[in-house]
Motif scaffolding. Structure first.
Motif, PDB file in Angstrom:
ATOM      1  N   LEU A 124     -82.875   4.868  98.681  1.00 14.84           N
ATOM      2  CA  LEU A 124     -83.831   5.627  99.478  1.00 14.84           C
ATOM      3  C   LEU A 124     -85.210   4.986  99.443  1.00 14.84           C
ATOM      4  O   LEU A 124     -85.910   4.927 100.453  1.00 14.84           O
ATOM      5  CB  LEU A 124     -83.925   7.071  98.967  1.00 14.84           C
ATOM      6  CG  LEU A 124     -82.742   7.980  99.270  1.00 14.84           C
ATOM      7  CD1 LEU A 124     -82.928   9.326  98.588  1.00 14.84           C
ATOM      8  CD2 LEU A 124     -82.591   8.171 100.771  1.00 14.84           C
ATOM      9  N   ILE A 125     -85.591   4.492  98.281  1.00 11.24           N
ATOM     10  CA  ILE A 125     -86.901   3.866  98.156  1.00 11.24           C
ATOM     11  C   ILE A 125     -86.946   2.564  98.941  1.00 11.24           C
ATOM     12  O   ILE A 125     -87.902   2.291  99.657  1.00 11.24           O
ATOM     13  CB  ILE A 125     -87.240   3.631  96.674  1.00 11.24           C
ATOM     14  CG1 ILE A 125     -87.459   4.974  95.981  1.00 11.24           C
ATOM     15  CG2 ILE A 125     -88.471   2.748  96.527  1.00 11.24           C
ATOM     16  CD1 ILE A 125     -87.582   4.867  94.480  1.00 11.24           C
ATOM     17  N   THR A 126     -85.923   1.725  98.815  1.00 13.01           N
ATOM     18  CA  THR A 126     -85.937   0.421  99.474  1.00 13.01           C
ATOM     19  C   THR A 126     -85.655   0.504 100.964  1.00 13.01           C
ATOM     20  O   THR A 126     -85.953  -0.430 101.683  1.00 13.01           O
ATOM     21  CB  THR A 126     -84.911  -0.528  98.833  1.00 13.01           C
ATOM     22  OG1 THR A 126     -83.617   0.058  98.918  1.00 13.01           O
ATOM     23  CG2 THR A 126     -85.282  -0.823  97.406  1.00 13.01           C
ATOM     24  N   GLN A 127     -85.123   1.606 101.440  1.00 17.02           N
ATOM     25  CA  GLN A 127     -84.809   1.706 102.863  1.00 17.02           C
ATOM     26  C   GLN A 127     -85.928   2.331 103.676  1.00 17.02           C
ATOM     27  O   GLN A 127     -85.787   2.530 104.864  1.00 17.02           O
ATOM     28  CB  GLN A 127     -83.520   2.501 103.075  1.00 17.02           C
ATOM     29  CG  GLN A 127     -82.285   1.742 102.662  1.00 17.02           C
ATOM     30  CD  GLN A 127     -81.030   2.553 102.857  1.00 17.02           C
ATOM     31  OE1 GLN A 127     -81.091   3.711 103.243  1.00 17.02           O
ATOM     32  NE2 GLN A 127     -79.897   1.948 102.588  1.00 17.02           N
ATOM     33  N   SER A 128     -87.057   2.643 103.036  1.00 15.50           N
ATOM     34  CA  SER A 128     -88.167   3.197 103.807  1.00 15.50           C
ATOM     35  C   SER A 128     -88.702   2.104 104.711  1.00 15.50           C
ATOM     36  O   SER A 128     -89.107   1.042 104.255  1.00 15.50           O
ATOM     37  CB  SER A 128     -89.254   3.709 102.868  1.00 15.50           C
ATOM     38  OG  SER A 128     -89.776   2.636 102.133  1.00 15.50           O
ATOM     39  N   LYS A 129     -88.681   2.336 105.979  1.00 17.58           N
ATOM     40  CA  LYS A 129     -89.091   1.329 106.951  1.00 17.58           C
ATOM     41  C   LYS A 129     -90.308   1.819 107.716  1.00 17.58           C
ATOM     42  O   LYS A 129     -90.488   3.004 107.925  1.00 17.58           O
ATOM     43  CB  LYS A 129     -87.966   1.035 107.938  1.00 17.58           C
ATOM     44  CG  LYS A 129     -86.766   0.401 107.291  1.00 17.58           C
ATOM     45  CD  LYS A 129     -85.750   0.029 108.317  1.00 17.58           C
ATOM     46  CE  LYS A 129     -84.552  -0.612 107.632  1.00 17.58           C
ATOM     47  NZ  LYS A 129     -83.562  -1.063 108.553  1.00 17.58           N
ATOM     48  N   PRO A 131     -82.037 -11.179 103.946  1.00 14.83           N
ATOM     49  CA  PRO A 131     -82.417 -12.560 103.620  1.00 14.83           C
ATOM     50  C   PRO A 131     -83.917 -12.660 103.332  1.00 14.83           C
ATOM     51  O   PRO A 131     -84.706 -11.818 103.742  1.00 14.83           O
ATOM     52  CB  PRO A 131     -82.049 -13.344 104.877  1.00 14.83           C
ATOM     53  CG  PRO A 131     -82.023 -12.342 105.962  1.00 14.83           C
ATOM     54  CD  PRO A 131     -81.613 -11.048 105.334  1.00 14.83           C
ATOM     55  N   GLU A 132     -84.286 -13.714 102.629  1.00 11.34           N
ATOM     56  CA  GLU A 132     -85.685 -13.947 102.286  1.00 11.34           C
ATOM     57  C   GLU A 132     -86.481 -14.229 103.556  1.00 11.34           C
ATOM     58  O   GLU A 132     -86.006 -14.938 104.450  1.00 11.34           O
ATOM     59  CB  GLU A 132     -85.784 -15.140 101.339  1.00 11.34           C
ATOM     60  CG  GLU A 132     -87.151 -15.372 100.781  1.00 11.34           C
ATOM     61  CD  GLU A 132     -87.159 -16.471  99.741  1.00 11.34           C
ATOM     62  OE1 GLU A 132     -88.224 -17.066  99.563  1.00 11.34           O
ATOM     63  OE2 GLU A 132     -86.122 -16.715  99.116  1.00 11.34           O
ATOM     64  N   PRO A 133     -87.690 -13.688 103.676  1.00 16.58           N
ATOM     65  CA  PRO A 133     -88.496 -13.932 104.871  1.00 16.58           C
ATOM     66  C   PRO A 133     -88.862 -15.402 105.004  1.00 16.58           C
ATOM     67  O   PRO A 133     -88.891 -16.139 104.013  1.00 16.58           O
ATOM     68  CB  PRO A 133     -89.753 -13.093 104.653  1.00 16.58           C
ATOM     69  CG  PRO A 133     -89.495 -12.239 103.482  1.00 16.58           C
ATOM     70  CD  PRO A 133     -88.328 -12.786 102.749  1.00 16.58           C
ATOM     71  N   GLU A 134     -89.179 -15.814 106.223  1.00 18.57           N
ATOM     72  CA  GLU A 134     -89.560 -17.204 106.469  1.00 18.57           C
ATOM     73  C   GLU A 134     -90.908 -17.489 105.825  1.00 18.57           C
ATOM     74  O   GLU A 134     -91.792 -16.652 105.809  1.00 18.57           O
ATOM     75  CB  GLU A 134     -89.660 -17.471 107.964  1.00 18.57           C
ATOM     76  CG  GLU A 134     -88.350 -17.406 108.692  1.00 18.57           C
ATOM     77  CD  GLU A 134     -88.516 -17.699 110.173  1.00 18.57           C
ATOM     78  OE1 GLU A 134     -89.508 -18.344 110.548  1.00 18.57           O
ATOM     79  OE2 GLU A 134     -87.656 -17.273 110.931  1.00 18.57           O
ATOM     80  N   LYS A 135     -91.055 -18.698 105.292  1.00 16.67           N
ATOM     81  CA  LYS A 135     -92.320 -19.126 104.706  1.00 16.67           C
ATOM     82  C   LYS A 135     -92.908 -20.230 105.560  1.00 16.67           C
ATOM     83  O   LYS A 135     -92.186 -21.058 106.100  1.00 16.67           O
ATOM     84  CB  LYS A 135     -92.108 -19.643 103.279  1.00 16.67           C
ATOM     85  CG  LYS A 135     -91.694 -18.569 102.306  1.00 16.67           C
ATOM     86  CD  LYS A 135     -91.558 -19.130 100.913  1.00 16.67           C
ATOM     87  CE  LYS A 135     -91.119 -18.049  99.948  1.00 16.67           C
ATOM     88  NZ  LYS A 135     -90.930 -18.574  98.602  1.00 16.67           N
ATOM     89  N   THR A 193     -85.613  -3.783 101.692  1.00 14.23           N
ATOM     90  CA  THR A 193     -85.043  -4.961 101.054  1.00 14.23           C
ATOM     91  C   THR A 193     -83.522  -5.002 101.186  1.00 14.23           C
ATOM     92  O   THR A 193     -82.918  -6.009 100.882  1.00 14.23           O
ATOM     93  CB  THR A 193     -85.408  -5.010  99.560  1.00 14.23           C
ATOM     94  OG1 THR A 193     -84.979  -3.805  98.944  1.00 14.23           O
ATOM     95  CG2 THR A 193     -86.907  -5.163  99.382  1.00 14.23           C
ATOM     96  N   THR A 194     -82.939  -3.886 101.617  1.00 11.98           N
ATOM     97  CA  THR A 194     -81.489  -3.836 101.804  1.00 11.98           C
ATOM     98  C   THR A 194     -81.162  -3.212 103.146  1.00 11.98           C
ATOM     99  O   THR A 194     -81.957  -2.499 103.734  1.00 11.98           O
ATOM    100  CB  THR A 194     -80.814  -2.994 100.698  1.00 11.98           C
ATOM    101  OG1 THR A 194     -81.325  -1.668 100.744  1.00 11.98           O
ATOM    102  CG2 THR A 194     -81.046  -3.588  99.321  1.00 11.98           C
ATOM    103  N   THR A 195     -79.958  -3.502 103.615  1.00  9.14           N
ATOM    104  CA  THR A 195     -79.464  -2.884 104.847  1.00  9.14           C
ATOM    105  C   THR A 195     -78.916  -1.501 104.521  1.00  9.14           C
ATOM    106  O   THR A 195     -78.732  -1.157 103.348  1.00  9.14           O
ATOM    107  CB  THR A 195     -78.352  -3.753 105.474  1.00  9.14           C
ATOM    108  OG1 THR A 195     -77.263  -3.805 104.555  1.00  9.14           O
ATOM    109  CG2 THR A 195     -78.849  -5.155 105.781  1.00  9.14           C
ATOM    110  N   PRO A 196     -78.645  -0.680 105.531  1.00 10.83           N
ATOM    111  CA  PRO A 196     -78.068   0.639 105.248  1.00 10.83           C
ATOM    112  C   PRO A 196     -76.740   0.586 104.490  1.00 10.83           C
ATOM    113  O   PRO A 196     -76.378   1.522 103.786  1.00 10.83           O
ATOM    114  CB  PRO A 196     -77.874   1.244 106.634  1.00 10.83           C
ATOM    115  CG  PRO A 196     -78.888   0.564 107.483  1.00 10.83           C
ATOM    116  CD  PRO A 196     -79.010  -0.827 106.934  1.00 10.83           C
ATOM    117  N   THR A 197     -76.014  -0.529 104.608  1.00 12.20           N
ATOM    118  CA  THR A 197     -74.742  -0.644 103.891  1.00 12.20           C
ATOM    119  C   THR A 197     -74.924  -1.118 102.449  1.00 12.20           C
ATOM    120  O   THR A 197     -73.969  -1.121 101.677  1.00 12.20           O
ATOM    121  CB  THR A 197     -73.799  -1.617 104.622  1.00 12.20           C
ATOM    122  OG1 THR A 197     -74.427  -2.898 104.676  1.00 12.20           O
ATOM    123  CG2 THR A 197     -73.484  -1.120 106.025  1.00 12.20           C
TER     124      THR A 197
END
Length: 90
Positions: free
Chosen positions: A9-14, A40-44, A31-35
Motif C-alpha cells: 500500500l505504501i509503495t503503490q501510492s501514485k 525497472p530502474e529509472p533512466e539516468k 516502486t512495484t506494480t499492482p501484481t
C-alpha cells in the motif's frame, strides 16, 4: 503477511499525472506494480567529465572576478592597503 500488504500500500501510492506537465517531469513514487513486480530502474542522464567542467570552470571564473573587484574596491577606499614593511625580508 500484514507487513507485506502494508508495504504494498505504501509503495503503490501514485501521483496523479497532470496533463500540462510532461511525463518525464512527474515524480514516480511507486516502486512495484499492482501484481508485486519491481519496476525497472529509472533512466539516468550521465554528464561525465564534460558536465563537471561545465559546472566548475564558470564558477571559478565568476569567483575570481568577484574577488578581484572586491580587492580593488578595498584598495581604492584604503580599507586594506598592504604596507611596505611587510615586504622586507631582511
Amino acid at each position: 503477511m500484514a507487513i507485506l500488504r502494508l508495504s504494498r500500500l505504501i509503495t503503490q501510492s501514485k501521483t496523479v499525472p497532470r496533463p500540462d506537465v510532461p511525463v518525464s517531469l512527474t515524480k514516480r513514487t511507486a516502486t512495484t506494480t499492482p501484481t508485486g513486480a519491481i519496476l525497472p530502474e529509472p533512466e539516468k542522464t550521465p554528464f561525465g567529465i564534460f558536465g563537471i567542467v561545465c559546472a566548475v570552470v564558470p564558477g571559478l571564473l565568476i569567483g575570481a572576478a568577484i574577488s578581484k573587484n572586491i580587492a580593488n574596491f578595498l584598495e581604492e577606499n584604503e580599507l586594506f592597503v598592504p604596507s611596505d614593511d611587510d615586504d622586507d625580508d631582511d
